[in-house]
Design a protein around this motif. Structure first.
Motif: not given
Length: 274
Positions: A20-33, A150-158
């Motif tokens: 279920g935590w994917w939903d929270r991450w994906h919602d954060w991803s929208i704002g991050l993008l 995009v959010a996954n890329n930012v996380l890996v870069a960090v």
């Protein structure tokens, strides 16, 4: 180019998507993008303006250095090729994994996934093709799918950048100066010896951070065929501005043209002035 692919999804992917935590991450991803989109648009416009003020071209403006090909790009000597290739596969892999896991979380089938091999040997990029159900999915589901990569890329870069601060690797400043500092200081491009002196861990972490960030930021650009353009279009649709679908498409296209022109100007402007 050789493509190795498989049709459909996988039980392992579906199992991961049930968390279920994917939903929270994906919602954060929208704002991050969207934050990345605004930032990268500001950067490319600023870069274009600075290039117009620059009297002479430098290595940063050389057209061959805009292509990430080791041995052609002066910042990527052949000695760095293994690290660049691995980092590129990681960057594209985590990006496409983001799309795939978001699709399955939103009950959208994955029609095909695979990897592209240059000359049939060198892994170059991963890809995911969602099913047609994506077109009919709710707006929020589509936003999550497009933003996840995009959010996954930012996380890996960090994470890769954080690894450069570990005691077993060199500092990010050392790696940056070795690969790019010479263009500013007037020194010589990196050599096989200077790259080896950095160590495998430092080289791999540096290129993973750099290429993951670049893949993510490039896809965040408000260009209609990229993730950023699709998210911008859906975002405009959600607020009802502009009022018609045609005007929304024109807005996205115009913004994308501005972004692409800024990138071109940043590269070629000093050459035109010369």
């Amino acid at each position: 180019m050789l493509y190795l692919h498989r049709s459909g999804g996988s039980d392992r992917l579906d199992g991961l998507a049930r968390r279920g935590w994917w939903d929270r991450w994906h919602d954060w991803s929208i704002g991050l993008l969207l934050a990345c989109q605004v930032s990268v648009l500001a950067v490319v416009v600023t870069g274009a303006w600075l290039a117009l003020q620059q009297p002479d071209p430098t290595a940063m403006n050389a057209p061959e250095n805009t292509v990430a090909v080791p041995g052609v790009n002066a910042f990527m000597p052949l000695a760095a090729a293994p690290y660049v290739i691995v980092a590129l596969v990681v960057a594209t892999g985590v990006h496409e994994f983001g799309h795939a896991i978001a699709c399955r979380r939103e009950a959208i089938p994955v029609r095909e996934s695979g990897i592209a091999l240059l000359f049939g040997v060198i892994p170059l990029a991963a890809y995911v093709l969602p099913g047609e159900a994506l077109d009919d999915a709710p707006r929020r589901s589509k936003l999550r799918v497009f933003a996840a990569g995009v959010a996954n890329n930012v996380l890996v870069a960090v994470l890769a950048l954080a690894a450069l601060f570990a005691p077993v690797t060199g500092s990010p400043t050392d790696a940056f100066m070795q690969y790019f500092g010479w263009a500013v200081s007037g020194g010589a491009p990196p050599t096989a010896g200077s790259i080896a002196a950095l160590g495998a861990g430092t080289n791999l972490a540096f290129w993973t951070a750099l290429l993951s960030a670049n893949v993510g930021l490039m896809n965040a650009l408000p260009v209609s065929i990229l993730d950023g353009g699709r998210v911008l279009s859906l975002g405009l649709e959600s607020i009802g501005r502009p009022r018609t679908a045609r005007r929304r498409r024109l807005t996205v296209h115009a913004t994308g043209i501005v972004a692409l022109l800024a990138v071109v100007v940043a590269v070629v402007a000093p050459h035109l002035r010369g």
